[in-house]
Scaffold this motif. Structure first.
Motif, PDB file in Angstrom:
ATOM      1  N   ALA A 276      34.378  45.515  48.653  1.00 54.02           N
ATOM      2  CA  ALA A 276      33.348  45.081  47.702  1.00 54.02           C
ATOM      3  C   ALA A 276      32.872  46.251  46.842  1.00 54.02           C
ATOM      4  O   ALA A 276      32.548  46.072  45.664  1.00 54.02           O
ATOM      5  CB  ALA A 276      32.171  44.452  48.450  1.00 54.02           C
ATOM      6  N   VAL A 277      32.832  47.438  47.417  1.00 54.57           N
ATOM      7  CA  VAL A 277      32.460  48.624  46.641  1.00 54.57           C
ATOM      8  C   VAL A 277      33.533  48.913  45.589  1.00 54.57           C
ATOM      9  O   VAL A 277      33.221  49.236  44.437  1.00 54.57           O
ATOM     10  CB  VAL A 277      32.235  49.844  47.570  1.00 54.57           C
ATOM     11  CG1 VAL A 277      32.135  51.137  46.759  1.00 54.57           C
ATOM     12  CG2 VAL A 277      30.972  49.647  48.403  1.00 54.57           C
ATOM     13  N   ILE A 278      34.797  48.772  45.976  1.00 48.97           N
ATOM     14  CA  ILE A 278      35.893  48.988  45.018  1.00 48.97           C
ATOM     15  C   ILE A 278      35.776  48.013  43.842  1.00 48.97           C
ATOM     16  O   ILE A 278      35.969  48.374  42.680  1.00 48.97           O
ATOM     17  CB  ILE A 278      37.254  48.871  45.733  1.00 48.97           C
ATOM     18  CG1 ILE A 278      37.473  50.127  46.589  1.00 48.97           C
ATOM     19  CG2 ILE A 278      38.408  48.677  44.732  1.00 48.97           C
ATOM     20  CD1 ILE A 278      38.742  50.135  47.395  1.00 48.97           C
TER      21      ILE A 278
ATOM     22  N   MET B 208      33.041  46.682  42.730  1.00 49.93           N
ATOM     23  CA  MET B 208      31.909  47.119  41.905  1.00 49.93           C
ATOM     24  C   MET B 208      32.290  48.285  41.006  1.00 49.93           C
ATOM     25  O   MET B 208      31.976  48.324  39.810  1.00 49.93           O
ATOM     26  CB  MET B 208      30.756  47.495  42.848  1.00 49.93           C
ATOM     27  CG  MET B 208      29.588  48.178  42.197  1.00 49.93           C
ATOM     28  SD  MET B 208      28.803  47.149  40.948  1.00 49.93           S
ATOM     29  CE  MET B 208      27.809  46.083  42.016  1.00 49.93           C
TER      30      MET B 208
END
Lengths: 400, 400
Positions: free
Chosen positions: A154-156, A158
């Motif tokens: 999920a960070v990737i 974002m």
């Protein structure tokens, strides 16, 4: 001899810092972010249509208009098609930027379309419906991620959405796993009746691989000069030495002495725990850290999970993971004045409770059951009897 | 439209099987075992001394002998040194094979040694103490691991100890991630005011990387012929197509039609859920499976976790993971007759309870908060109001 808490504190006080490096965002899974990421535009960057259908002016609907003339069609990515006159609408797709003249979206499921006209099939419409408004999630310049963030899928996502193709992440320590013991032979070798195969080093290497660390491996014999020359080399080429074996009371346990000869400072030797009592921890004046774990597999594994991983997380500046607690699922008694790390299998009750069922073997040398467990339960030092239902902290393993 | 349970069942009924392959044991982390592993010798393979000290005959101790003559020293890996005469002992190290003539080990801490003699400092000795007996953990020929076992560090340790240098593991499917939508530009590109950057494909690729799958990626425009030729190529080169976007009611959502034209059988289209309602699932007669997820990031992510991962686990024959339940930490209301997957952050109370705190954004298109969550809570279809303290199933993410 130190307590588990003292050992943990001393270890965390000796966390390192190996700086940062720039890597591609799509190769950053599991790394720890070393910079602040901001939104380069509003999120969403425009009033984003979230259903396929038509866009109308709500005022038209309030004035009783039910059938709208379709004056154009707008796909996602297209420049907006304005419908300025009363009774006009735009056929519009999910992901499109809402034109300025309209303010409400009706989905196809609630329409009948024929002859270039769309007729509402429902009477309940809210102004602004089916629109994800510009900046509703984040404003341009807002901080979306901060240093210490562990990079998840999920960070990737974002990071991709704000256009960061490269990321500054914490550099990982260079680790070597040092096994020792003349009774150990290679996995491919045929052991004599008095020998066993090396396995701890592969286990620790796998734990580290799961943490994104590609550790080197070396084996040393029970011979002081050979130990010294190997460790001397390691001192030059690595930041962390993870040793397994050779640190107990045995006549051939030369490692603590050799470490002292090499000017490593002993920070502690022996921890009030089972397994893992002989654990030795120290540091060289050049900054190299040594975790010297006892040779039995369960102790090596437990100490890696309980001490090395928290050290690594602090070293990388990773956000700390919350503690996990579970209810003991059987009575357990333990006599010695040592902190007992019980091998347990975890399960979730359908009442939301986490249960820990002991999966114990024959003392700390037994690793045959280790593969059937997924955590150690850390039982308090000041008790000997532990009852079913009592809740204690558990250390879940990094399994991959 | 199918329910979540129906969708799950249909997907699992279409699990594949891509055979097995032989790999090095120390490169097998996270893979699924496709063979039975047996102990090649007893575990331990001999009566293994588990403390450094001396080995005595317990009968000597029973007859009142407190001081023993050290007749030899035996390191781990050495052939046994026998102490056959009354009052004799062997100085012996952890990991050594206990000689046949002795049966009890006294640790150094409980001894005083001088002039080649060891004198007991304690009176409480148990026959057979500090010995890990041959075969206590496993007998030669015993099954230690069975097919379906997910290979963890502890499993690698077990495999090493029984001398298996190569392992037969399940072959992984070849996966391609297909993104679509003309509004999407590359991460490195500068989007127009009506465009956004591609991010779903990188997110899904990262989830799969965490599962050990190195997925390919391709992007298709909203153009039927281009979609067709790309998917035709994918049909030849991959076992699984993971599509994101282009499957809703939109005028330019050509994918379901193209899939039909390519002789894919539609197994279902649309699931009674939010997010992810437009989810399309099907299969080609050549066995290729298509998961076509809606384009919004939260839906893509949720469907990957909730549907693709269980499909993959069944396909690989991996032992199933137990369901996880958590207590809702806030009241939540949800109107539509859809199964609601709530984004939550998990926490463990010190009473052993797992709590799920909603971290909701602005509907299913919002992924700005996804990075702050670690699970979806699957709320039941037949209710609209969900109260704090109620317990429901959660789907924890594969984060790495």
């Amino acid at each position: 001899m130190v307590t588990v808490e003292q050992a943990e504190e001393l270890i965390l006080n000796n966390a390192g810092d190996y700086g940062a490096e720039i890597i591609l965002f799509n190769e950053s899974l599991g790394r720890v972010l070393a910079e602040t990421i901001k939104a380069d535009r509003d999120l969403p960057p425009f009033n984003r249509v979230s259903m396929d259908g038509i866009a109308i002016k709500f005022a038209d609907f309030e004035q009783g208009i039910k059938t709208f003339k379709i004056i154009g069609i707008q796909a996602a990515g297209d420049a907006p098609v304005n419908a300025t006159q009363p009774g006009e609408c735009v056929e519009i797709m999910t992901g499109a930027a809402l034109p300025g003249a309209v303010d409400t979206v009706i989905r196809y499921e609630d329409l009948e379309i024929s002859d270039g006209k769309a007729t509402l099939q429902i009477g309940d419409i809210k102004k602004g419906q089916n629109i994800h408004f510009r900046g509703a999630d984040r404003r341009e310049g807002d901080i979306v991620l901060t240093p210490g963030r562990v990079i998840t899928p999920a960070v990737i996502s974002m990071v991709a959405s704000v256009g960061e193709t490269e990321l500054r992440v914490k550099r990982k320590p260079r680790v070597v796993i040092v096994s020792s013991g003349d009774e150990l032979v290679d996995v491919a070798a045929k052991p004599s009746p008095y020998q066993i195969r090396r396995s701890n080093n592969y286990m620790v290497k796998a734990v580290l691989a799961g943490l994104g660390i590609d550790a080197a491996m070396v084996h040393i014999p029970d011979e002081p000069e050979a130990i010294k020359s190997t460790l001397q080399q390691c001192l030059v080429n690595f930041d962390v030495l993870l040793l397994s074996g050779g640190i107990s009371m045995g006549k051939f346990d030369y490692i603590p002495q050799v470490l002292k000869d090499l000017q490593f400072e002993q920070i502690f030797h022996k921890v009030q725990q089972r397994p893992g009592k002989p654990f030795w921890f120290g540091k060289h004046e050049n900054g190299v850290v040594v975790f010297a774990f006892p040779g039995n597999p369960v102790a090596t594994f437990m100490c890696t999970q309980r001490y090395f991983i928290p050290w690594l997380n602090k070293t990388l500046g990773a956000e700390s993971k919350p503690a996990v607690y579970a209810a003991l699922n059987e009575d357990i008694a333990f006599e010695p004045a040592l902190q007992y790390f019980l091998q347990v299998k975890l399960s979730f009750g359908d009442d939301g409770r986490l249960f820990a069922t002991p999966v114990e073997g024959n003392g700390s040398g037994d690793f045959a059951n280790l593969a059937d467990t997924d955590a150690f339960m850390e039982l308090p030092l000041n008790k000997n009897e532990f009852k079913k239902g009592e809740v204690y902290r558990v250390w879940m393993f990094n399994q991959q």
